[in-house]
Design an enzyme around this catalytic site. Sequence first.
Site: not given
Ligand code: IMP
Ligand code: MG
Length: 182
Positions: A51, A109, A137, A158
Amino acid sequence: MKPEIKLHDKTFVPFIPYEKVCEAIDTLAEKINADYKDTTEPPVILCILNGSIMFTGELMKRLDFDCELVSMKVSSYDGIESTGKIRQVMGLTGSLRGKKVIITEDIVDTGNTIDALVSIARSEGAADVRICSMLLKPDVYKKTIPIDYVAMSIPNRFIVGFGLDYNELGRNYKDIYVLKSE
Ligand code: IMP
Ligand code: MG
């Protein structure tokens, strides 16, 4: 920007144009350059694949101090949901031992991923670990570790584009699109 894009079964509409993303990265890079201008040992930029690949490239072009690049790959998302389980899909491509590390992420996120990444970096012997994310976020982030550098905060929607995917599609678009609400 396209009026809409279709990826798998979902439709996405324009959200943040490339120019706005670049402006936010300009501002962020100025801050990082100021913080690292007196650093003698080159820090390591730790790019979190896949990403963060576009963001890391765009940011690194703007950094004016010597730095190394190391990558690793983790995965936590399945479709449009965070699973909460972080899988290390590919190990580190270089050493972090004794280095100042700046982790570059596409988006924070829930914070589960960044939490796991900081632990990995510390256990690999990093001398200092900072987090730099293109997007945050804030309404969903539930961890206490500070996100040192953020280019932009967004609501809990998203998104795809600029490296971000929906089941591996959408990463190549330079603008950011949001899931169309039904
Ligand atoms: P977390 O572990 O919940 O903080 O998620 C982080 C990872 O989830 C990021 O590195 C992204 O790869 C993926 N992610 C989180 N939100 C989105 C989104 O809105 N679109 C696409 N990928 C996301
Ligand atoms: Mg990522």
